[in-house]
Design a protein around this motif. Sequence first.
Motif, PDB file in Angstrom:
ATOM      1  N   LYS A 159      24.673  51.306 120.766  1.00  0.00           N
ATOM      2  CA  LYS A 159      25.263  52.420 121.498  1.00  0.00           C
ATOM      3  C   LYS A 159      24.627  52.623 122.869  1.00  0.00           C
ATOM      4  N   ASP A 160      23.297  52.594 122.957  1.00  0.00           N
ATOM      5  CA  ASP A 160      22.619  52.946 124.203  1.00  0.00           C
ATOM      6  C   ASP A 160      21.955  51.774 124.911  1.00  0.00           C
ATOM      7  N   LEU A 161      21.932  50.601 124.307  1.00  0.00           N
ATOM      8  CA  LEU A 161      21.252  49.441 124.890  1.00  0.00           C
ATOM      9  C   LEU A 161      22.285  48.404 125.319  1.00  0.00           C
ATOM     10  N   TYR A 162      22.132  47.884 126.541  1.00  0.00           N
ATOM     11  CA  TYR A 162      23.120  46.932 127.033  1.00  0.00           C
ATOM     12  C   TYR A 162      22.463  45.815 127.846  1.00  0.00           C
ATOM     13  N   LEU A 163      23.175  44.699 127.918  1.00  0.00           N
ATOM     14  CA  LEU A 163      22.843  43.570 128.778  1.00  0.00           C
ATOM     15  C   LEU A 163      23.930  43.437 129.836  1.00  0.00           C
ATOM     16  N   GLY A 164      23.546  42.929 131.001  1.00  0.00           N
ATOM     17  CA  GLY A 164      24.522  42.691 132.050  1.00  0.00           C
ATOM     18  C   GLY A 164      24.186  41.425 132.816  1.00  0.00           C
ATOM     19  N   ALA A 165      25.209  40.764 133.331  1.00  0.00           N
ATOM     20  CA  ALA A 165      24.992  39.538 134.105  1.00  0.00           C
ATOM     21  C   ALA A 165      26.206  39.291 134.975  1.00  0.00           C
ATOM     22  N   GLY A 166      25.985  38.500 136.042  1.00  0.00           N
ATOM     23  CA  GLY A 166      27.101  38.159 136.902  1.00  0.00           C
ATOM     24  C   GLY A 166      26.648  37.596 138.233  1.00  0.00           C
ATOM     25  N   PRO A 167      27.595  37.235 139.075  1.00  0.00           N
ATOM     26  CA  PRO A 167      27.269  36.707 140.413  1.00  0.00           C
ATOM     27  C   PRO A 167      26.842  37.827 141.350  1.00  0.00           C
ATOM     28  N   GLN A 168      26.136  37.458 142.407  1.00  0.00           N
ATOM     29  CA  GLN A 168      25.707  38.434 143.409  1.00  0.00           C
ATOM     30  C   GLN A 168      25.761  37.798 144.789  1.00  0.00           C
ATOM     31  N   PHE A 169      26.267  38.574 145.755  1.00  0.00           N
ATOM     32  CA  PHE A 169      26.402  38.117 147.133  1.00  0.00           C
ATOM     33  C   PHE A 169      25.463  38.958 148.010  1.00  0.00           C
ATOM     34  N   ASN A 170      24.532  38.304 148.677  1.00  0.00           N
ATOM     35  CA  ASN A 170      23.562  38.984 149.533  1.00  0.00           C
ATOM     36  C   ASN A 170      23.823  38.655 151.001  1.00  0.00           C
ATOM     37  N   PHE A 171      23.893  39.689 151.833  1.00  0.00           N
ATOM     38  CA  PHE A 171      24.070  39.516 153.274  1.00  0.00           C
ATOM     39  C   PHE A 171      22.839  40.075 153.969  1.00  0.00           C
ATOM     40  N   ILE A 172      22.054  39.208 154.606  1.00  0.00           N
ATOM     41  CA  ILE A 172      20.846  39.629 155.313  1.00  0.00           C
ATOM     42  C   ILE A 172      21.270  40.118 156.691  1.00  0.00           C
ATOM     43  N   ILE A 173      21.273  41.432 156.877  1.00  0.00           N
ATOM     44  CA  ILE A 173      21.771  42.001 158.131  1.00  0.00           C
ATOM     45  C   ILE A 173      20.683  42.083 159.197  1.00  0.00           C
ATOM     46  N   ASP A 174      19.415  41.993 158.782  1.00  0.00           N
ATOM     47  CA  ASP A 174      18.320  41.978 159.744  1.00  0.00           C
ATOM     48  C   ASP A 174      17.087  41.396 159.061  1.00  0.00           C
ATOM     49  N   GLN A 175      16.162  40.895 159.881  1.00  0.00           N
ATOM     50  CA  GLN A 175      14.931  40.312 159.350  1.00  0.00           C
ATOM     51  C   GLN A 175      13.818  40.561 160.365  1.00  0.00           C
ATOM     52  N   THR A 176      12.678  41.081 159.878  1.00  0.00           N
ATOM     53  CA  THR A 176      11.549  41.354 160.759  1.00  0.00           C
ATOM     54  C   THR A 176      10.279  40.751 160.181  1.00  0.00           C
ATOM     55  N   PHE A 177       9.267  40.588 161.044  1.00  0.00           N
ATOM     56  CA  PHE A 177       7.981  40.018 160.668  1.00  0.00           C
ATOM     57  C   PHE A 177       6.876  41.019 160.992  1.00  0.00           C
ATOM     58  N   GLN A 178       5.833  40.979 160.194  1.00  0.00           N
ATOM     59  CA  GLN A 178       4.690  41.852 160.441  1.00  0.00           C
ATOM     60  C   GLN A 178       3.414  41.142 160.018  1.00  0.00           C
ATOM     61  N   THR A 179       2.365  41.272 160.839  1.00  0.00           N
ATOM     62  CA  THR A 179       1.084  40.651 160.524  1.00  0.00           C
ATOM     63  C   THR A 179      -0.044  41.421 161.192  1.00  0.00           C
ATOM     64  N   ASP A 180      -1.220  41.374 160.586  1.00  0.00           N
ATOM     65  CA  ASP A 180      -2.424  41.959 161.171  1.00  0.00           C
ATOM     66  C   ASP A 180      -3.227  40.920 161.952  1.00  0.00           C
ATOM     67  N   GLN A 181      -2.813  39.670 161.886  1.00  0.00           N
ATOM     68  CA  GLN A 181      -3.519  38.605 162.575  1.00  0.00           C
ATOM     69  C   GLN A 181      -2.876  38.317 163.925  1.00  0.00           C
ATOM     70  N   GLN A 182      -3.565  37.550 164.723  1.00  0.00           N
ATOM     71  CA  GLN A 182      -3.051  37.148 166.020  1.00  0.00           C
ATOM     72  C   GLN A 182      -3.015  35.626 166.080  1.00  0.00           C
ATOM     73  N   LEU A 183      -1.858  35.107 166.489  1.00  0.00           N
ATOM     74  CA  LEU A 183      -1.753  33.659 166.646  1.00  0.00           C
ATOM     75  C   LEU A 183      -2.608  33.204 167.822  1.00  0.00           C
ATOM     76  N   LEU A 184      -3.366  32.147 167.611  1.00  0.00           N
ATOM     77  CA  LEU A 184      -4.179  31.602 168.690  1.00  0.00           C
ATOM     78  C   LEU A 184      -3.319  30.803 169.658  1.00  0.00           C
ATOM     79  N   ASP A 185      -3.778  30.660 170.876  1.00  0.00           N
ATOM     80  CA  ASP A 185      -3.072  29.840 171.855  1.00  0.00           C
ATOM     81  C   ASP A 185      -2.900  28.432 171.300  1.00  0.00           C
TER      82      ASP A 185
END
Length: 213
Positions: free
Chosen positions: A127-153
């Motif tokens: 009655k209260d427990l269920y399983l679910g499955a199926g396809p999924q479509f993901n659209f990456i609308i933006d992407q960002t980067f973050q770091t505490d380090q600094q790239l060397l020359d």
Amino acid sequence: MQLFKSLIILLFLIISFSAQGQNDGNINQFGLKAGINSSKYTPSTVLTDYNNHIGFYAGVFYELRLDERFSFKPELLFSLQGSSITHKDIQINNGNLPFYVEPYDFDFEVYDYVVAIPLTIKYHLIKDLYLGAGPQFNFIIDQTFQTDQQLLDGTGFGRIYEDGENFEFGFHLVLGYDISNTISFQVGAFSAVGNRNNDAKSFVLNSGLEFKL
């Protein structure tokens, strides 16, 4: 983005047509859902480690009861996911340096802002427990980067990480429990099929609550 627009139109058509079936005795309901996720890219390589990144998701769904045990549930979600990445043994190629710089590891976070469309078939085990499955479509609308380090020359971010495609297709699996007639708790997983341009693909674990309106 044409595929994204087509899927959005299809989703609303499904909801519109299924809403007309509420007179057949089935319980069809709109709802809201939200929760947290733990995501990462796979697979790790000799020079790149992908580790888990904590994010969240939120969105809406419509559940169409097909019979006593089966239902169909399209969803429209916004998700913040990505991966913590360690790029190992970075070489410094700069002939102007007056001293030798040993290879080093560079740690950074990639944040993917995703519009996800899961299409779920639910099966009620009891009655209260269920399983679910199926396809999924993901659209990456933006992407960002973050770091505490600094790239060397002598290095550049393009050598550290290559942007991925803005679309992922995969499959999801959920296990849920109806706490009440209006609130459910569920845990789930998503795995993309096929790598992006950067030879990585998303794997996401999530847990959260659903609220039927």
